[in-house]
Design a protein around this motif. Structure first.
Motif, PDB file in Angstrom:
ATOM      1  N   GLY A  66      -3.677   2.154  -9.783  1.00 25.84           N
ATOM      2  CA  GLY A  66      -4.802   2.820 -10.416  1.00 25.84           C
ATOM      3  C   GLY A  66      -6.129   2.162 -10.087  1.00 25.84           C
ATOM      4  N   PHE A  67      -6.141   0.840  -9.985  1.00 25.87           N
ATOM      5  CA  PHE A  67      -7.317   0.078  -9.552  1.00 25.87           C
ATOM      6  C   PHE A  67      -7.710   0.510  -8.144  1.00 25.87           C
ATOM      7  N   GLN A  68      -6.715   0.646  -7.271  1.00 25.43           N
ATOM      8  CA  GLN A  68      -6.982   1.061  -5.895  1.00 25.43           C
ATOM      9  C   GLN A  68      -7.448   2.513  -5.840  1.00 25.43           C
ATOM     10  N   GLU A  69      -6.912   3.360  -6.735  1.00 28.16           N
ATOM     11  CA  GLU A  69      -7.338   4.755  -6.789  1.00 28.16           C
ATOM     12  C   GLU A  69      -8.811   4.864  -7.160  1.00 28.16           C
ATOM     13  N   VAL A  70      -9.265   4.035  -8.077  1.00 35.15           N
ATOM     14  CA  VAL A  70     -10.676   4.070  -8.467  1.00 35.15           C
ATOM     15  C   VAL A  70     -11.550   3.744  -7.258  1.00 35.15           C
ATOM     16  N   ASN A  71     -11.173   2.725  -6.494  1.00 38.80           N
ATOM     17  CA  ASN A  71     -11.961   2.349  -5.323  1.00 38.80           C
ATOM     18  C   ASN A  71     -11.962   3.462  -4.267  1.00 38.80           C
ATOM     19  N   VAL A  72     -10.793   4.024  -3.967  1.00 42.65           N
ATOM     20  CA  VAL A  72     -10.706   5.073  -2.954  1.00 42.65           C
ATOM     21  C   VAL A  72     -11.445   6.327  -3.406  1.00 42.65           C
ATOM     22  N   ALA A  73     -11.293   6.703  -4.669  1.00 46.88           N
ATOM     23  CA  ALA A  73     -11.980   7.889  -5.180  1.00 46.88           C
ATOM     24  C   ALA A  73     -13.489   7.771  -5.056  1.00 46.88           C
ATOM     25  N   MET A  74     -13.982   6.533  -5.145  1.00 48.17           N
ATOM     26  CA  MET A  74     -15.426   6.306  -5.075  1.00 48.17           C
ATOM     27  C   MET A  74     -15.885   5.898  -3.678  1.00 48.17           C
ATOM     28  N   GLY A  75     -15.049   6.161  -2.664  1.00 52.37           N
ATOM     29  CA  GLY A  75     -15.482   5.986  -1.279  1.00 52.37           C
ATOM     30  C   GLY A  75     -15.101   4.675  -0.634  1.00 52.37           C
ATOM     31  N   GLY A  76     -14.231   3.891  -1.263  1.00 58.02           N
ATOM     32  CA  GLY A  76     -13.817   2.611  -0.690  1.00 58.02           C
ATOM     33  C   GLY A  76     -12.551   2.722   0.130  1.00 58.02           C
ATOM     34  N   PRO A 133      -3.344   6.562   3.532  1.00 58.98           N
ATOM     35  CA  PRO A 133      -4.571   6.042   4.163  1.00 58.98           C
ATOM     36  C   PRO A 133      -5.522   7.123   4.669  1.00 58.98           C
ATOM     37  N   SER A 134      -5.030   8.338   4.866  1.00 63.97           N
ATOM     38  CA  SER A 134      -5.937   9.406   5.287  1.00 63.97           C
ATOM     39  C   SER A 134      -6.983   9.702   4.212  1.00 63.97           C
ATOM     40  N   GLU A 135      -6.691   9.323   2.962  1.00 63.99           N
ATOM     41  CA  GLU A 135      -7.644   9.540   1.874  1.00 63.99           C
ATOM     42  C   GLU A 135      -8.878   8.652   2.015  1.00 63.99           C
ATOM     43  N   TYR A 136      -8.781   7.576   2.811  1.00 62.37           N
ATOM     44  CA  TYR A 136      -9.952   6.730   3.040  1.00 62.37           C
ATOM     45  C   TYR A 136     -10.216   6.526   4.529  1.00 62.37           C
ATOM     46  N   GLY A 137      -9.755   7.490   5.356  1.00 63.50           N
ATOM     47  CA  GLY A 137     -10.127   7.522   6.762  1.00 63.50           C
ATOM     48  C   GLY A 137      -9.401   6.561   7.665  1.00 63.50           C
ATOM     49  N   HIS A 138      -8.222   6.054   7.245  1.00 60.33           N
ATOM     50  CA  HIS A 138      -7.437   5.149   8.075  1.00 60.33           C
ATOM     51  C   HIS A 138      -6.180   5.847   8.580  1.00 60.33           C
ATOM     52  N   GLU A 139      -5.626   5.307   9.662  1.00 58.92           N
ATOM     53  CA  GLU A 139      -4.383   5.830  10.211  1.00 58.92           C
ATOM     54  C   GLU A 139      -3.186   5.226   9.480  1.00 58.92           C
ATOM     55  N   GLU A 140      -2.136   6.018   9.327  1.00 60.61           N
ATOM     56  CA  GLU A 140      -0.909   5.543   8.685  1.00 60.61           C
ATOM     57  C   GLU A 140      -0.155   4.576   9.596  1.00 60.61           C
ATOM     58  N   THR A 141       0.335   3.486   9.032  1.00 60.54           N
ATOM     59  CA  THR A 141       1.163   2.526   9.758  1.00 60.54           C
ATOM     60  C   THR A 141       2.396   2.203   8.922  1.00 60.54           C
ATOM     61  N   ASP A 142       3.333   1.469   9.517  1.00 61.29           N
ATOM     62  CA  ASP A 142       4.534   1.064   8.788  1.00 61.29           C
ATOM     63  C   ASP A 142       4.194   0.192   7.584  1.00 61.29           C
ATOM     64  N   LYS A 143       3.104  -0.564   7.662  1.00 63.10           N
ATOM     65  CA  LYS A 143       2.737  -1.479   6.577  1.00 63.10           C
ATOM     66  C   LYS A 143       2.210  -0.757   5.340  1.00 63.10           C
ATOM     67  N   HIS A 144       1.869   0.510   5.477  1.00 59.38           N
ATOM     68  CA  HIS A 144       1.327   1.250   4.328  1.00 59.38           C
ATOM     69  C   HIS A 144       2.404   1.628   3.319  1.00 59.38           C
ATOM     70  N   GLY A 145       3.672   1.534   3.685  1.00 60.40           N
ATOM     71  CA  GLY A 145       4.751   1.793   2.735  1.00 60.40           C
ATOM     72  C   GLY A 145       4.949   3.269   2.447  1.00 60.40           C
ATOM     73  N   SER A 146       5.457   3.571   1.242  1.00 53.99           N
ATOM     74  CA  SER A 146       5.736   4.952   0.857  1.00 53.99           C
ATOM     75  C   SER A 146       4.523   5.556   0.149  1.00 53.99           C
ATOM     76  N   PHE A 147       4.537   6.879   0.018  1.00 49.18           N
ATOM     77  CA  PHE A 147       3.380   7.590  -0.521  1.00 49.18           C
ATOM     78  C   PHE A 147       3.790   8.591  -1.594  1.00 49.18           C
TER      79      PHE A 147
END
Length: 255
Positions: free
Chosen positions: A119-129, A77-91
């Protein structure tokens, strides 16, 4: 395959894993390679997504296009400005370090990629989402996760409709404005990036089909898993065929 028998190369982004919970490997689902080879008509090349082993520039020289696959680890989540929580799972921070700049570089160069699930989520995060760690916790949303038990056929069964923008890229590709898809994800798009165009949504409003606005190349991505039964499924097949055509065009143009 071109007239000389050459198949363009699709880099299939791999994930980190363990054999017997102890032996580290780079892995990729066999369904991804089969879809690339047999439906897209390209040569699949499994990529160890780790900046200690490969660079974005090297990958773009070697490969003609990229399949951004699904995977159990999530984008940090740091890649899109959010704090890590237990719900974020593994990385998989190594994959983050390769795929996010790779998406941006491909968008700029017009090099094709096709995003699936993570990969769908990576496209969104890479483009600022941004992403939500657990879509089912949002008001009115359904559970999009893989069923905890059952066969592969049951896990990848068609489970919900996706409504598409009339006249949009996906609707033209499928020849309709509504398709049935599987669903095997916990996270999803929360805020789309400024250039992310959402053209497909599940019945509960969850974004399911996107592309990058004004990108010169193929940038389609879907939240479901079209690699399952890709040769026979009427939704999966045209996605991989269109991706393969884009990769061949790109390869021919730069040769």
């Amino acid at each position: 395959m071109d007239k000389s028998g050459h198949r363009p190369v699709v880099g299939v982004i791999g994930n980190r894993g363990l054999i017997n919970d102890r032996y580290p490997i780079h892995e990729g689902g066999q369904m991804n390679s089969c879809a690339v080879a047999n439906v897209a008509g390209c040569l699949p090349l499994l990529i160890p997504a780790d900046p200690e082993m490969v660079s974005v520039a090297e990958l773009m020289r070697v490969c003609d296009g990229f399949l951004l696959t699904g995977g159990r680890p999530n984008i940090h989540p740091s890649e899109y400005g959010h704090e890590e929580t237990d719900k974020h799972g593994s990385f998989d921070r190594a994959r983050d370090a390769i795929t996010l700049p790779l998406v941006r570089a491909c968008v700029a160069a017009g090099q094709p990629f096709f995003g699936i699930c993570r990969g769908f989520q990576e496209v969104n995060v890479a483009m600022g989402g941004t992403l939500h760690p657990e879509i089912r916790d949002l008001p009115g949303r359904m559970n999009h996760r893989m069923p905890p038990e059952g066969t592969l056929e049951e896990a990848f069964a068609l489970r919900h409709r996706v409504m598409l923008t009339p006249g949009g890229r996906f609707a033209r590709l499928f020849g309709c404005t509504e398709v049935m898809t599987n669903t095997l994800h916990g996270q999803g798009i929360f805020e789309p990036g400024p250039r992310i165009v959402i053209e497909g949504r599940a019945e509960d409003g969850t974004p399911e089909a996107i592309y990058v606005q004004d990108a010169p190349g193929f940038t389609l991505a879907v939240q479901w898993h079209p690699e399952w039964n890709a040769a026979n499924d009427p939704v999966s097949r045209p996605l991989f065929q269109a991706f393969g055509a884009a990769v061949r065009d790109f390869a021919a143009a730069r040769r």
